[in-house]
Design an enzyme around this catalytic site. Sequence first.
Site, PDB file in Angstrom:
ATOM      1  N   CYS A   1       0.853  -1.198   0.000  1.00 33.33           N
ATOM      2  CA  CYS A   1       0.000   0.000   0.000  1.00 33.33           C
ATOM      3  C   CYS A   1       0.882   1.239   0.000  1.00 33.33           C
ATOM      4  O   CYS A   1       1.727   1.395   0.881  1.00 33.33           O
ATOM      5  CB  CYS A   1      -0.890  -0.036   1.244  1.00 33.33           C
ATOM      6  SG  CYS A   1      -1.695   1.531   1.602  1.00 33.33           S
TER       7      CYS A   1
ATOM      8  N   CYS B   1      -4.025   7.328  -1.401  1.00 32.56           N
ATOM      9  CA  CYS B   1      -5.306   7.375  -2.121  1.00 32.56           C
ATOM     10  C   CYS B   1      -6.473   7.864  -1.272  1.00 32.56           C
ATOM     11  O   CYS B   1      -7.440   8.404  -1.811  1.00 32.56           O
ATOM     12  CB  CYS B   1      -5.645   6.005  -2.688  1.00 32.56           C
ATOM     13  SG  CYS B   1      -4.241   5.152  -3.387  1.00 32.56           S
TER      14      CYS B   1
ATOM     15  N   THR C   1      -4.417   5.006   7.194  1.00 27.44           N
ATOM     16  CA  THR C   1      -3.382   4.668   6.226  1.00 27.44           C
ATOM     17  C   THR C   1      -2.444   5.853   6.018  1.00 27.44           C
ATOM     18  O   THR C   1      -2.895   6.940   5.672  1.00 27.44           O
ATOM     19  CB  THR C   1      -4.044   4.261   4.902  1.00 27.44           C
ATOM     20  OG1 THR C   1      -4.938   3.189   5.151  1.00 27.44           O
ATOM     21  CG2 THR C   1      -3.026   3.858   3.861  1.00 27.44           C
TER      22      THR C   1
ATOM     23  N   GLU D   1      -0.389   1.728   8.963  1.00 26.92           N
ATOM     24  CA  GLU D   1      -1.703   1.961   9.560  1.00 26.92           C
ATOM     25  C   GLU D   1      -1.488   2.369  11.008  1.00 26.92           C
ATOM     26  O   GLU D   1      -0.630   1.799  11.689  1.00 26.92           O
ATOM     27  CB  GLU D   1      -2.566   0.686   9.524  1.00 26.92           C
ATOM     28  CG  GLU D   1      -2.716   0.049   8.147  1.00 26.92           C
ATOM     29  CD  GLU D   1      -3.559   0.848   7.178  1.00 26.92           C
ATOM     30  OE1 GLU D   1      -4.370   1.690   7.639  1.00 26.92           O
ATOM     31  OE2 GLU D   1      -3.401   0.653   5.965  1.00 26.92           O
TER      32      GLU D   1
ATOM     33  N   HIS E   1     -13.324   5.468  -3.564  1.00 23.63           N
ATOM     34  CA  HIS E   1     -12.294   4.678  -2.888  1.00 23.63           C
ATOM     35  C   HIS E   1     -12.411   3.181  -3.169  1.00 23.63           C
ATOM     36  O   HIS E   1     -11.408   2.472  -3.175  1.00 23.63           O
ATOM     37  CB  HIS E   1     -12.323   4.955  -1.387  1.00 23.63           C
ATOM     38  CG  HIS E   1     -11.011   4.659  -0.725  1.00 23.63           C
ATOM     39  ND1 HIS E   1      -9.812   5.139  -1.200  1.00 23.63           N
ATOM     40  CD2 HIS E   1     -10.693   3.887   0.349  1.00 23.63           C
ATOM     41  CE1 HIS E   1      -8.833   4.695  -0.444  1.00 23.63           C
ATOM     42  NE2 HIS E   1      -9.333   3.920   0.497  1.00 23.63           N
TER      43      HIS E   1
ATOM     44  N   TYR F   1      -9.272   0.533  -5.032  1.00 20.45           N
ATOM     45  CA  TYR F   1      -8.682  -0.755  -4.656  1.00 20.45           C
ATOM     46  C   TYR F   1      -8.157  -1.535  -5.860  1.00 20.45           C
ATOM     47  O   TYR F   1      -7.640  -2.652  -5.719  1.00 20.45           O
ATOM     48  CB  TYR F   1      -9.652  -1.562  -3.778  1.00 20.45           C
ATOM     49  CG  TYR F   1      -9.377  -1.240  -2.325  1.00 20.45           C
ATOM     50  CD1 TYR F   1      -9.598   0.055  -1.844  1.00 20.45           C
ATOM     51  CD2 TYR F   1      -8.825  -2.165  -1.460  1.00 20.45           C
ATOM     52  CE1 TYR F   1      -9.291   0.394  -0.534  1.00 20.45           C
ATOM     53  CE2 TYR F   1      -8.518  -1.834  -0.156  1.00 20.45           C
ATOM     54  CZ  TYR F   1      -8.753  -0.555   0.305  1.00 20.45           C
ATOM     55  OH  TYR F   1      -8.419  -0.223   1.589  1.00 20.45           O
TER      56      TYR F   1
ATOM     57  N   CYS G   1      -5.581  -0.745  -6.902  1.00 20.13           N
ATOM     58  CA  CYS G   1      -4.164  -0.816  -6.498  1.00 20.13           C
ATOM     59  C   CYS G   1      -3.733  -2.271  -6.323  1.00 20.13           C
ATOM     60  O   CYS G   1      -2.588  -2.624  -6.601  1.00 20.13           O
ATOM     61  CB  CYS G   1      -3.940  -0.039  -5.207  1.00 20.13           C
ATOM     62  SG  CYS G   1      -4.754  -0.769  -3.757  1.00 20.13           S
TER      63      CYS G   1
ATOM     64  N   GLU H   1      -6.463  -5.940   4.369  1.00 27.83           N
ATOM     65  CA  GLU H   1      -6.943  -4.626   3.937  1.00 27.83           C
ATOM     66  C   GLU H   1      -7.862  -4.760   2.722  1.00 27.83           C
ATOM     67  O   GLU H   1      -8.816  -4.009   2.569  1.00 27.83           O
ATOM     68  CB  GLU H   1      -5.771  -3.702   3.613  1.00 27.83           C
ATOM     69  CG  GLU H   1      -6.245  -2.289   3.337  1.00 27.83           C
ATOM     70  CD  GLU H   1      -5.132  -1.339   2.997  1.00 27.83           C
ATOM     71  OE1 GLU H   1      -4.182  -1.764   2.316  1.00 27.83           O
ATOM     72  OE2 GLU H   1      -5.210  -0.180   3.409  1.00 27.83           O
TER      73      GLU H   1
END
Length: 499
Positions: free
Chosen positions: A117, A121, A208, A274, A309, A313, A315, A463
């Site tokens: 991560c 974002c 995050t 996190e 969002h 993901y 990502c 996550e």
Amino acid sequence: MNITIPDPTDAIQTLWQPFTPIKTAEDYIESLRGRNMTVYYLGEKIDEPVDHPVIWPSINALAETYRLAIDNPEIATATSPLTGQPINRFLHVPEGPQDLVLKAEMQRELGRRTGTCFQRCVGMDALGSLHSVTYDMDQECGTDYHQRFLAFLGQVQKRNLVIAGAMTDPKGDRSKAPHEQSDPDLFLHVTRRTKTGMYVTGAKMHLTGCINSHWVIFMPTVRLSENDKDYAVVGAIPADAPGLTYIYGRQSCDTRILDGGDIDAGNPHYSGQEAMMIFDDVFVPFEHVFMDGEYTYAASLVERFTSYHRASYVCKTGLGDVLVGAAATAADYNGVEGASHIRDKLVEMTYLNETIYASAKASAYQANELPSGAWINDAMLANICKHNVTRFPYEIARLAQDIAGGLLVTMPSEKDLDNEETGGLIRKFLMGRDGIDSVDRMKILRLIENMTIGRNAVGYLTESLHGAGSPQAQRILIARLAEIDNKKKLAQRLANVGQ
Ligand code: SF4
Ligand code: FE
């Protein structure tokens, strides 16, 4: 549209002073030094997070967003309609479907580069959602939140800063509204207002990249009623504002990096971050308040944020690319890459990964325009993307472990490799096919371990399950948007029944 960004008023000038414009990853890393943050990790207060070996890989992962903007401005930068200048895409409010398509491509590429991560974002998607929600509030309530928001955004864009988004409250008893909780701090709320601003108290969870950010935008996490007015607050604060305490999240295998060497950590240079963030009477000047009591807009803010969002993901497809590559490499080192069952497993992993990508991209191409001029991903397809992400990475990880073999979890440590008694034995007996170094074989297995049960499994698996809303949250949205009655009519017309 080029509009002049007003200079910060005298009241908030000092808040902006520490932030000089950032160009490179090195500038970014330097900008994090010397801040007066209260950060705890493993029971100790950390003096300088930048120099902490467990925190450093997360900073390096975020720094990759600055590197990509230089290496590939095509996908990682945009032109600001506020300044007319090029800006990092993480600070850009989408102006059309193509912006959302490029955003998805940028996120996949960053996932490929970091295998984890990269943390930037949530802030980007908070900026996107606030652009339209502040506009709607001003139209309907006569407030001036949108101008305040644009002034804030302009300053952030000029300086190329990192924004964290703080959304998830601790929530206490999930069956109760914020005002019904026995402890009012279980949802972030206003404690008092002065002539110049407001004070907020509470906490935000699962933040995050917060310690790696310059500013934090806090927002409500649930729909709110009139009794929850003091919880309907949105604002921006510097990440080192007085009254903030951070408690770093413990991650599986995070201290392996402290053992020295770079094999056992699996992916020694990159990790996510996190933390819990506790607000103890933190002051927010009104210039940086973007909602204060307009409780009916909490729901639209949460919904718009999730549409952006849940598509973000995508990502995880970049991480999926890494895992497919790692599994293929492990098979190659074992001399079985050509075996039909291995090839079929790699095809299955790719199919699952590309299915996630397809849903993310479709949600971008099918974007909608909002009254403020911002564009937003299609809600159904963004939820499908995130729902795929709650499931497919687990299967991709299972297949990677299947291909890797049991050595993945029985392999000796790097220290045993360095030991003169055992090192030679390990090199001899962990050999794969001829021409492959046993240590390379160990490294690729450690990477698979890192992503499927180690430190970056936090980002690739859990996550993926819970970030941007747990699976049930997507199912509620999918049920709401499914138009089952219309679909019944389609069937009934063809069957000539029930009309
Ligand atoms: Fe970005 Fe993905 Fe990390 Fe969320 S999980 S901040 S979308 S990289
Ligand atoms: Fe997340």
